[in-house]
Design an enzyme around this catalytic site. Structure first.
Site, PDB file in Angstrom:
ATOM      1  N   SER A 126       0.829  -1.204   0.000  1.00  0.00           N
ATOM      2  CA  SER A 126       0.000   0.000   0.000  1.00  0.00           C
ATOM      3  C   SER A 126       0.867   1.260   0.000  1.00  0.00           C
ATOM      4  CB  SER A 126      -0.959  -0.050   1.199  1.00  0.00           C
ATOM      5  OG  SER A 126      -1.971   0.916   1.070  1.00  0.00           O
ATOM      6  N   ASP A 269      -8.221  -5.928  -5.874  1.00  0.00           N
ATOM      7  CA  ASP A 269      -7.881  -4.666  -5.198  1.00  0.00           C
ATOM      8  C   ASP A 269      -8.646  -3.505  -5.848  1.00  0.00           C
ATOM      9  OD1 ASP A 269      -6.647  -2.505  -3.919  1.00  0.00           O
ATOM     10  OD2 ASP A 269      -4.647  -3.402  -4.013  1.00  0.00           O
ATOM     11  N   HIS A 302      -7.845  -5.125  -1.373  1.00  0.00           N
ATOM     12  CA  HIS A 302      -6.555  -4.518  -1.035  1.00  0.00           C
ATOM     13  C   HIS A 302      -5.895  -5.190   0.165  1.00  0.00           C
ATOM     14  CE1 HIS A 302      -3.609  -1.312  -0.881  1.00  0.00           C
ATOM     15  NE2 HIS A 302      -3.925  -1.034   0.370  1.00  0.00           N
TER      16      HIS A 302
END
Length: 327
Positions: A126, A269, A302
């Site tokens: 991330s 994601d 994610h």
């Protein structure tokens, strides 16, 4: 986990936006082999994470540890706390002063202060992966391997839009951390993930949907352990990932590095999409040979980079186990 009590002090730091900071403490942890005795892996944490990456309270201890994918009996594990992430007393109130590149510069200063000439790998998920991209663009010879997971070299319009909404909530809500976290969880998971987990079931005690009580629980949980100024800062960093901002072109920046780049996407994601990752990979392949793309197959969106350890182990084995064999 070997905790180093004294932070590195970054002195007279001027941010990209021109803000001046007399001193910034850079806290870090070391785990695994003693520094300078083994290949070094720098691990960058994500939005609510910190430098505790392995050990009992390590947020990535399924991936990093003795006998794990990133084996602490083979590697030295270095992790920095993003200054202002709330893990220690240093907080940044003027979050707009900073971009992801500023944090990359601070981390590079930290690597220099520890007299590390070259890292074996920089890995992050991330926003941590975004900071990893920024580090490589600023210091092309700093590492042998770059491994950005569920991440990219730039924040897309979609990501910026979600960060903008987060910022609105953080600045305007009467329960800013709780409400922002509830929204964020929608970005971190996927419709399929929620369907699989909740099946539209009702919490009989509260007489609300289980998805609602789960989201409320996550909001309250974060509120207890995270500070508002830290959330604002980390959200700002997520919004400002862009290695080409006020800089050279993507190709000019990344043709300067010999590092192998291993991009890991997640097929579900919604935040850093796999499609965007594939585009980055294809762009890199035009001028660079040692670029690789692999994908986690998961319904969890994610957050799969924190959930799908077996897949991640399989995808990263070639990078980290090769070093073991070499020894």
């Amino acid at each position: 986990m070997e905790n180093i009590p004294n932070p590195i002090i970054i002195q007279e730091f001027i941010t990209e936006s021109g803000a001046s900071y007399h001193s910034i403490p850079l806290h870090f942890t070391l785990a695994g082999q003693p520094l300078h005795s083994a290949p070094i892996v720098l691990v960058n944490h994500a939005l609510t994470g910190n430098s505790q990456v392995t050990g009992e309270n390590g947020w990535w201890n399924d991936l990093i540890g003795e006998g794990k994918t990133i084996d602490t009996s083979v590697y030295t594990i270095l992790a920095f706390d993003v200054p202002g992430n709330g893990t220690n007393s240093f907080l940044i109130e003027n979050y707009l002063d900073f971009t992801a590149r500023d944090i990359a510069k601070i981390f590079i200063e930290g690597v220099k202060a520890l007299q590390i000439e070259k890292l074996f790998a920089i890995i992050g998920g991330s926003v941590g992966g975004g900071i990893a991209w920024e580090i490589l663009a600023l210091a092309p010879n700093i590492t042998e391997n770059l491994i950005p997971i569920a991440s990219d070299w730039k924040s897309t319009d979609w990501l910026i839009a979600n960060c903008f909404l987060q910022e609105q909530i953080l600045n305007n809500s009467s329960k800013p951390i709780e409400d922002a976290r509830i929204h964020a969880m929608l970005c971190y998971r996927s419709p399929e993930s929620f369907k699989e987990k909740f099946q539209r079931t009702i919490n009989q005690e509260l007489l609300i949907f289980n998805i609602e009580s789960w989201l409320a629980h996550h909001g309250k949980k974060l509120q207890k352990r995270f500070q508002l100024s830290s959330y604002k800062l980390m959200n700002q960093l997520l919004k400002t990932i862009d290695i080409t901002r006020n800089s050279e072109s993507f190709e000019n920046l990344l043709s300067q590095t010999k590092a192998s780049i291993h991009i890991v996407g997640i097929n579900s994601d919604l935040f850093f999409t796999a499609k965007e990752n594939v585009e980055t990979y294809e762009e890199l392949k035009k001028f660079k040979d040692n670029v690789f793309y692999s994908e986690i197959d998961s319904v969890h969106g994610h957050d799969a980079f924190l959930i799908e350890y077996k897949q991640l182990d399989h995808l990263l084995a070639d990078i980290f186990k090769a070093e073991t064999i070499k020894k």
